[in-house]
Design a protein around this motif. Structure first.
Motif, PDB file in Angstrom:
ATOM      1  N   ARG A 120       0.824  -1.216   0.000  1.00 38.25           N
ATOM      2  CA  ARG A 120       0.000   0.000   0.000  1.00 38.25           C
ATOM      3  C   ARG A 120       0.854   1.261   0.000  1.00 38.25           C
ATOM      4  N   ARG A 121       1.974   1.192  -0.671  1.00 36.47           N
ATOM      5  CA  ARG A 121       2.884   2.336  -0.791  1.00 36.47           C
ATOM      6  C   ARG A 121       2.777   2.978  -2.167  1.00 36.47           C
ATOM      7  N   GLY A 122       1.746   2.656  -2.876  1.00 37.64           N
ATOM      8  CA  GLY A 122       1.531   3.227  -4.189  1.00 37.64           C
ATOM      9  C   GLY A 122       0.344   2.564  -4.839  1.00 37.64           C
ATOM     10  N   SER A 123       0.168   2.838  -6.096  1.00 35.84           N
ATOM     11  CA  SER A 123      -0.958   2.275  -6.814  1.00 35.84           C
ATOM     12  C   SER A 123      -0.465   1.675  -8.119  1.00 35.84           C
ATOM     13  N   PHE A 124      -1.308   0.864  -8.721  1.00 32.94           N
ATOM     14  CA  PHE A 124      -0.978   0.352 -10.042  1.00 32.94           C
ATOM     15  C   PHE A 124      -1.619   1.272 -11.060  1.00 32.94           C
ATOM     16  N   ASP A 125      -0.807   1.835 -11.926  1.00 35.56           N
ATOM     17  CA  ASP A 125      -1.307   2.679 -13.004  1.00 35.56           C
ATOM     18  C   ASP A 125      -0.632   2.202 -14.285  1.00 35.56           C
ATOM     19  N   ILE A 126      -1.418   1.698 -15.206  1.00 34.48           N
ATOM     20  CA  ILE A 126      -0.865   1.181 -16.457  1.00 34.48           C
ATOM     21  C   ILE A 126      -0.119   2.282 -17.205  1.00 34.48           C
ATOM     22  N   ASP A 127      -0.523   3.533 -17.009  1.00 35.83           N
ATOM     23  CA  ASP A 127       0.175   4.641 -17.666  1.00 35.83           C
ATOM     24  C   ASP A 127       1.572   4.841 -17.085  1.00 35.83           C
ATOM     25  N   ASP A 128       1.717   4.653 -15.780  1.00 34.40           N
ATOM     26  CA  ASP A 128       3.055   4.692 -15.180  1.00 34.40           C
ATOM     27  C   ASP A 128       3.913   3.578 -15.785  1.00 34.40           C
TER      28      ASP A 128
END
Length: 153
Positions: A120-128
């Motif tokens: 939970r130290r970030g998110s999944f973003d396909i754009d990243d």
């Protein structure tokens, strides 16, 4: 050649430390501890390609948000993994073909995204993911230029 190895080794360690801080230890805002992991993943993930990128580009064109946010996100994600495109083929000879490099990077980036979600130290973003991959490929192309290869010989 020994001096180049030492410089690359030291700079790689510093790069890894910076990446660990940026990706896992840096300030991330509110960490959702009161929801299940599955709910956290649902609420914090973007699986739609170019959704975030287009939002940021529209914000830049329309001046609808502070320019620091979209520029830091787009440029930061693009250049964050550029050095790995140089370090990997330098340290691992097997990763000198584009196909091998792509497979390794895809696995590495998904692994990093998964760790960010689970911790939970970030998110999944396909754009990243897309921008990180593009940055790594730019680094790989720089590595394979005649100029760089001649400098190393």
């Amino acid at each position: 050649m020994k001096l180049v190895n030492v410089i690359f080794g030291i700079s790689f360690v510093l790069y890894l430390l910076a990446m660990i801080i940026l990706l896992f230890l840096g300030q991330r805002g509110y960490i959702w501890v009161d929801v299940t992991l599955l709910d956290y993943i649902k609420k914090s993930s973007n699986f739609v390609p170019f959704k975030t990128i287009s939002t940021y580009i529209q914000a830049i064109i329309g001046s609808s948000m502070n320019m620091d946010i979209p520029i830091k996100n787009l440029v930061g994600n693009l250049f964050m993994f550029l050095p790995i495109g140089i370090y990997l083929p330098f340290f691992i000879n097997r990763i000198n073909k584009i196909s091998t490099f792509n497979i390794f990077m895809i696995i590495l980036l998904f692994f990093i995204e998964a760790i960010q979600l689970v911790t939970r130290r970030g998110s999944f973003d396909i754009d990243d993911f897309i921008l990180n991959m593009l940055g790594a490929l730019i680094g790989f192309r720089i590595w394979n230029t005649n100029i760089v290869q001649k400098l190393l010989k």
